[in-house]
Design an enzyme around this catalytic site. Structure first.
Site, PDB file in Angstrom:
ATOM      1  N   THR A   3      55.201  65.552  66.220  1.00 37.47           N
ATOM      2  CA  THR A   3      53.927  66.143  66.631  1.00 37.47           C
ATOM      3  C   THR A   3      54.137  67.603  67.000  1.00 37.47           C
ATOM      4  O   THR A   3      54.972  67.922  67.838  1.00 37.47           O
ATOM      5  CB  THR A   3      53.347  65.387  67.841  1.00 37.47           C
ATOM      6  OG1 THR A   3      53.197  64.017  67.493  1.00 37.47           O
ATOM      7  CG2 THR A   3      52.001  65.960  68.242  1.00 37.47           C
ATOM      8  N   TYR A  55      50.984  52.745  69.314  1.00 35.50           N
ATOM      9  CA  TYR A  55      49.696  53.271  68.855  1.00 35.50           C
ATOM     10  C   TYR A  55      48.872  52.135  68.232  1.00 35.50           C
ATOM     11  O   TYR A  55      49.241  50.967  68.323  1.00 35.50           O
ATOM     12  CB  TYR A  55      49.919  54.461  67.924  1.00 35.50           C
ATOM     13  CG  TYR A  55      50.638  55.591  68.630  1.00 35.50           C
ATOM     14  CD1 TYR A  55      50.078  56.196  69.752  1.00 35.50           C
ATOM     15  CD2 TYR A  55      51.902  56.012  68.217  1.00 35.50           C
ATOM     16  CE1 TYR A  55      50.744  57.207  70.438  1.00 35.50           C
ATOM     17  CE2 TYR A  55      52.581  57.032  68.900  1.00 35.50           C
ATOM     18  CZ  TYR A  55      51.994  57.613  70.006  1.00 35.50           C
ATOM     19  OH  TYR A  55      52.663  58.596  70.684  1.00 35.50           O
ATOM     20  N   ARG A  80      56.314  52.972  59.254  1.00 36.98           N
ATOM     21  CA  ARG A  80      57.197  53.180  60.410  1.00 36.98           C
ATOM     22  C   ARG A  80      56.852  52.125  61.452  1.00 36.98           C
ATOM     23  O   ARG A  80      55.683  51.962  61.820  1.00 36.98           O
ATOM     24  CB  ARG A  80      56.978  54.584  60.994  1.00 36.98           C
ATOM     25  CG  ARG A  80      58.069  54.969  61.997  1.00 36.98           C
ATOM     26  CD  ARG A  80      57.899  56.377  62.527  1.00 36.98           C
ATOM     27  NE  ARG A  80      59.191  56.953  62.861  1.00 36.98           N
ATOM     28  CZ  ARG A  80      59.366  57.933  63.750  1.00 36.98           C
ATOM     29  NH1 ARG A  80      58.341  58.458  64.381  1.00 36.98           N
ATOM     30  NH2 ARG A  80      60.573  58.396  63.985  1.00 36.98           N
ATOM     31  N   GLY A 114      65.125  64.912  63.631  1.00 39.32           N
ATOM     32  CA  GLY A 114      63.968  65.581  64.203  1.00 39.32           C
ATOM     33  C   GLY A 114      64.325  66.905  64.833  1.00 39.32           C
ATOM     34  O   GLY A 114      64.237  67.964  64.213  1.00 39.32           O
ATOM     35  N   ARG A 115      64.759  66.857  66.075  1.00 45.14           N
ATOM     36  CA  ARG A 115      65.043  68.084  66.822  1.00 45.14           C
ATOM     37  C   ARG A 115      66.067  69.000  66.154  1.00 45.14           C
ATOM     38  O   ARG A 115      65.902  70.227  66.181  1.00 45.14           O
ATOM     39  CB  ARG A 115      65.480  67.724  68.242  1.00 45.14           C
ATOM     40  CG  ARG A 115      64.337  67.153  69.081  1.00 45.14           C
ATOM     41  CD  ARG A 115      64.813  66.676  70.440  1.00 45.14           C
ATOM     42  NE  ARG A 115      63.694  66.198  71.248  1.00 45.14           N
ATOM     43  CZ  ARG A 115      63.818  65.686  72.460  1.00 45.14           C
ATOM     44  NH1 ARG A 115      65.025  65.568  73.006  1.00 45.14           N
ATOM     45  NH2 ARG A 115      62.751  65.283  73.132  1.00 45.14           N
TER      46      ARG A 115
END
Length: 348
Positions: free
Chosen positions: A25, A179, A226, A316-317
């Site tokens: 995000t 979610y 996912r 990711g990071r």
């Protein structure tokens, strides 16, 4: 040998490497319109130019009501489609492959983010905690009616069609992390007594129908799911029986005809049951493509690829901090450390 750097043919996709850019995000879309701009185009283009094999976008809302924080992009208007077309064109010019992650947060939102609508959920059970960035308590959701459920499935179908029109190579469905889809999958948040509730397999019905609708639009070979034990609002949640749960999930994925799945965990090396990690357990029942993720480092990813536990490795990071991630690995250069103060304030 560095298996991460190997190109690979994955169904219809010719990937430059086995490195996947994990969905993250970013919140740089226009908050009112959900439209992405030139900065987002350049952000994804740089990663494709560097040799990332598969880019999975940040979560994209299939409707305004699915929005869970500020600045999340959408794929439900013509202007949003045209804006994403610029992203996919740029990625493709660099030889990259990009899929759109579709993300509906369900109960984990607030009417101030959804155009005045109450959060939606399988059951009228309020989440504990504060809405991301809005920092207000989650509101009590509306229990979705049969009509509401069909409407959301249709929204996913349309968003998948729009993703195809925007030039995306495929779609990932975010069915993890507490979610909306995961809320249906989980007994803590799903107390329904109709066909969308009940035992584990029955609770997976909503996910199954969304996957079917999306696969009908873009093809099952271009649809990724996912899924995860992790819940953003339930940090202590654990599956009662991980092996039975995984078998049920995979049965659904096989029924739809999926070829690529994305089991998500925070720690790739964590044992989940019977001395197996999540990805090892999934591999026990799944012969097709598995995307590995979970604070991976290069050595761990390479070993897992070599062993056959995973087929692609998502970061990711490290990719936020190193747009030249693939080239640094290739040249054995040290990676720049992730710094949230710098990297979350702008697209780099």
């Amino acid at each position: 040998m560095n298996h991460l750097l190997d190109p690979v043919q994955l169904n219809n996709w010719k990937l430059q490497s086995k490195v996947v850019m994990a969905p993250m995000t970013r919140s740089f879309a226009d908050n009112e319109t959900g439209i992405v701009g030139k900065d987002v185009v350049e952000y994804y283009r740089r990663r494709a130019a560097n040799g990332i094999g598969l880019i999975i976008t940040e979560g994209i809302n299939p409707s305004l009501r699915g929005k869970g924080t500020f600045g999340v992009p959408g794929l439900y208007t013509d202007k949003q489609i045209k804006a994403w077309q610029k992203v996919t064109d740029a990625v493709h010019l660099e030889g990259g492959t990009i899929v759109a992650q579709l993300w509906h947060v369900g109960r984990l939102t607030h009417h101030e983010l959804t155009g005045g609508y109450a959060p939606q959920a399988p059951s009228k059970i309020k989440a504990d905690g504060l809405v991301h960035r809005l920092r207000k308590p989650y509101e009590s959701p509306e229990q979705m009616s049969f009509h509401d459920i069909q409407s959301v499935i249709n929204q996913y179908s349309l968003a998948a069609r729009n993703a195809k029109a925007a030039g995306f190579d495929g779609v990932e469905i975010h069915g993890a992390h507490g979610y909306l889809i995961d809320q249906f999958n989980t007994n803590v948040t799903n107390k329904r007594e109709d066909k969308y509730g009940g035992d584990l397999y029955q609770r997976l019905t909503f996910m199954k129908e969304i996957l079917h609708a999306v696969a009908k639009e873009v093809g099952p070979q271009n649809t990724i799911i996912r899924f995860s034990e992790i819940k953003d609002d339930l940090p202590t949640f654990k599956w009662d029986n991980p092996e039975i749960t995984i078998k049920a999930f995979i049965q659904v994925f096989k029924e739809i005809g999926l070829k690529t799945i994305h089991p998500s965990t925070n720690n790739f090396k964590e044992v989940i049951t019977n001395e197996m990690t999540l990805h090892q357990l999934v591999r026990k029942y799944w012969d097709d493509t598995i995307i590995g993720v979970g604070n991976l480092d290069v050595d761990t990813a390479n070993n897992a690829l070599k062993e056959g536990t995973i087929d692609l490795a998502a970061f990711g990071r490290p990719i936020l901090a190193n747009p030249d991630f693939v080239q640094r690995i290739k040249k054995n250069k040290k990676l720049t450390s992730y710094n949230s103060k710098n990297l979350l304030k702008k697209l780099y």
